[in-house]
Motif scaffolding. Structure first.
Motif, short mmCIF file in Angstrom:
data_model
loop_
_atom_site.label_atom_id
_atom_site.label_comp_id
_atom_site.label_asym_id
_atom_site.label_seq_id
_atom_site.Cartn_x
_atom_site.Cartn_y
_atom_site.Cartn_z
N VAL A 101 0.83 -1.20 0.00
CA VAL A 101 0.00 0.00 0.00
C VAL A 101 0.87 1.25 0.00
O VAL A 101 0.59 2.23 -0.72
CB VAL A 101 -0.95 -0.01 1.21
N LYS A 102 1.93 1.25 0.80
CA LYS A 102 2.83 2.41 0.83
C LYS A 102 3.49 2.65 -0.52
O LYS A 102 3.58 3.79 -0.99
CB LYS A 102 3.90 2.20 1.91
N ALA A 103 3.96 1.58 -1.14
CA ALA A 103 4.59 1.73 -2.46
C ALA A 103 3.61 2.24 -3.50
O ALA A 103 3.91 3.11 -4.31
CB ALA A 103 5.20 0.40 -2.90
N ALA A 104 2.39 1.70 -3.46
CA ALA A 104 1.38 2.14 -4.43
C ALA A 104 0.97 3.59 -4.19
O ALA A 104 0.74 4.36 -5.13
CB ALA A 104 0.15 1.23 -4.34
N TYR A 105 0.92 4.00 -2.92
CA TYR A 105 0.56 5.39 -2.62
C TYR A 105 1.65 6.34 -3.09
O TYR A 105 1.35 7.44 -3.60
CB TYR A 105 0.35 5.54 -1.11
N ALA A 106 2.91 5.96 -2.93
CA ALA A 106 4.01 6.79 -3.43
C ALA A 106 3.93 6.92 -4.96
O ALA A 106 4.11 8.02 -5.51
CB ALA A 106 5.35 6.19 -3.01
N ALA A 161 2.33 9.99 -9.89
CA ALA A 161 1.47 9.99 -11.08
C ALA A 161 0.54 11.19 -11.09
O ALA A 161 0.27 11.78 -12.14
CB ALA A 161 0.65 8.69 -11.13
N GLN A 162 0.06 11.61 -9.92
CA GLN A 162 -0.82 12.78 -9.86
C GLN A 162 -0.07 14.07 -10.16
O GLN A 162 -0.62 14.97 -10.80
CB GLN A 162 -1.46 12.85 -8.47
N ASP A 185 -4.05 3.09 -8.07
CA ASP A 185 -5.33 3.02 -7.36
C ASP A 185 -5.83 1.60 -7.27
O ASP A 185 -6.32 1.15 -6.22
CB ASP A 185 -6.35 3.91 -8.07
N GLY A 186 -5.73 0.83 -8.35
CA GLY A 186 -6.14 -0.57 -8.33
C GLY A 186 -5.32 -1.39 -7.35
O GLY A 186 -5.85 -2.27 -6.65
N THR A 187 -4.03 -1.12 -7.30
CA THR A 187 -3.17 -1.86 -6.36
C THR A 187 -3.56 -1.57 -4.92
O THR A 187 -3.60 -2.47 -4.08
CB THR A 187 -1.70 -1.47 -6.60
N THR A 192 10.47 7.46 -4.01
CA THR A 192 10.76 8.63 -3.18
C THR A 192 12.05 9.31 -3.62
O THR A 192 12.14 10.55 -3.68
CB THR A 192 10.85 8.22 -1.70
N THR A 193 13.07 8.52 -3.93
CA THR A 193 14.34 9.09 -4.39
C THR A 193 14.17 9.85 -5.69
O THR A 193 14.70 10.95 -5.87
CB THR A 193 15.38 7.97 -4.57
#
Length: 487
Positions: free
Chosen positions: A106-111, A116-117, A129-131, A180-181
């Protein structure tokens, strides 16, 4: 009459037969196990030591012996309980590993969703979002498994083994760090572009400021030297730079006096410790001349040496006039804040050495309560970020520019720096009184008393460039009367 009937006799025979059967069972069990010799001598007492099992189906009619208030369970039952306990522990471990793997996903998908946004990438937004939705659903299933105690990997198809879940968690964490990097690198590039734009604006503002200052005060700004070439150098240019340097010295002295007042210094005592003559005149406005003489004596010390007599500037001893003029052109074109932010340069070394010479440790400690600025300067790794040091650095920059211009003249040009000793007779050719412009009291008092003024101390040194003589600024005091009565 019929005789009364006798009371029924107890069926001792049936009871005896029951007891006999129990004893026979006991004997046959003991003999089959090879323990007939160890049987209890009193069979009646043995009856009280044995009980029949309640559930003959579970224990196959085997009798067991109590020991106190506890019972010995069969070994196979203990093994089953231990296996069940171990299985539950492994199941919970697998459940936690899968939970952490889902959270990291979830953390990776949120990053990824944030990146993307910011870039308005619709495909990546839908994928991330699907992930997130899928992993949140999986976490809900793990929650249900926990409440229903369904930890078995074989029965739950969505549960991964512990090692596989841990590996998946590490992969998600690496993906989070990668995203993040990449995001931070983009932010750094954006900040760098903003810094370059702000530096360009700052440079343009400084140029406009120099132009306005040149229009308001001709010959007092280095803007008059913007179009200067080495071949067209003359003493007038040096005089312009000298006035510019002296103006910065006056600004720094005012800043230093304000800090003294804030720290509760006795300004009369401080000025008198530098030049006692300013106290004898009894004019508080003259204290500034003592402070200016102190700063000038430190800043212009060894001015006639190409390296300023400093080991850190040893490379300047081998410079020719072209190198000094190039240094002058470069330092003049940028602000001191930009100069100090670049790689180590001669002007930085000069600023560092002169700060340690001008600003005494006791002075800095009384101003700021510590010696942090001095420690920063002494370390050689940076410069303090304070208004006090900024004022000093600008003064050092202008004195360094004057020094570079001094050695930009032809080697055969006669050039020197001088000051006047105390008690010397005042000469309008070589000297200029610092009190003449703002206070005419000294001259009038000397004329009324019939005594000529003499030099108390030099405030700003004088210079000689070829046939051009630039007067030094001196502080005059009344001369002592002679013994023969003549002045």
């Amino acid at each position: 009459m019929e005789p009364p009937s006798a009371a029924p006799q107890p069926h001792f025979g049936s009871v005896a037969r029951t007891i006999t059967k129990i004893l026979r069972l006991r004997r046959s069990a003991a003999s089959s196990a090879g323990g007939a010799a160890n049987a209890a001598p009193n069979d009646y007492d043995g009856i009280h030591k044995f009980k029949l099992c309640r559930d003959f189906g579970d224990y196959s009619g085997v009798l067991f012996e109590p020991l106190g208030n506890s019972f010995h369970k069969p070994e196979d039952e203990k093994q089953q309980q231990q296996q069940h306990k171990n299985g539950s522990s492994r199941g919970r471990e697998a459940l936690l590993a899968n939970l952490f793997a889902s959270i990291s996903a979830v953390k990776a998908a949120y990053a990824q969703l944030q990146v993307a946004q910011s870039s308005h990438d619709l495909d990546q937004i839908e994928s991330a979002d699907g992930t997130i939705v899928a992993e949140l659903s999986r976490i809900s299933k793990l929650k249900q498994s926990y409440f229903t105690n369904q930890f078995d990997i074989c029965t739950n198809s969505f549960l991964q083994p512990v090692l596989a879940a841990q590996l998946q968690e590490l992969r998600h964490l690496m993906e989070t760090y990668r995203v993040t990097t990449h995001k931070l690198e983009d932010e750094v590039e954006l900040k760098d572009s903003e810094i370059l734009a702000l530096r360009a604006e700052l440079l343009e503002s400084e140029r406009k400021t120099q132009t306005w200052e040149a229009n308001l005060h001709p010959n007092r700004s280095l803007a008059a030297l913007d179009a200067l070439h080495l071949s067209g150098l003359n003493p007038t240019h040096f005089l312009t730079a000298l006035r510019y340097a002296f103006k910065s010295i006056g600004s720094f002295v005012q800043l230093m006096v304000r800090e003294m007042e804030s720290a509760g210094w006795n300004l009369d005592a401080a000025a008198g410790s530098i030049q006692l003559d300013v106290l004898r005149q009894g004019k508080p406005s003259h204290r500034t001349f003592a402070f200016e003489s102190y700063v000038c004596s430190k800043m212009f010390s060894d001015f006639h040496h190409q390296s300023f007599g400093l080991a850190a500037l040893g490379e300047c001893s081998a410079w020719d006039r072209r190198q000094f003029f190039d240094e002058f052109t470069w330092v003049k074109s940028i602000a001191m804040s930009q100069t100090l932010g670049r790689r180590p340069s001669p002007v930085m070394q000069f600023c560092r050495a002169k700060y340690l010479s001008v600003v005494h440790p006791k002075m800095e400690s009384s101003f700021f309560g510590d010696l942090d600025q001095r420690a920063t300067v002494s370390s050689g790794w940076g410069f303090p970020d304070s208004w006090f040091f900024a004022g000093f650095a600008e003064m050092a920059r202008r004195v360094w520019l004057l020094h570079c211009l001094f050695f930009s003249f032809e080697p055969g040009t006669e050039r020197s720096i001088f000051q006047v000793r105390r008690g010397s007779q005042f000469s309008e050719v070589y000297m200029e009184s610092v009190a003449a412009a703002g206070d005419q009291g000294d001259s009038s008092e000397a004329a009324e008393s019939g005594r000529a003024g003499v030099v108390g101390f030099t405030v700003v040194p004088g210079f000689k460039m070829g046939r051009t003589l630039i007067q030094c600024k001196v502080y005059l005091i009344p001369s002592e009367p002679r013994m023969d009565g003549r002045s």
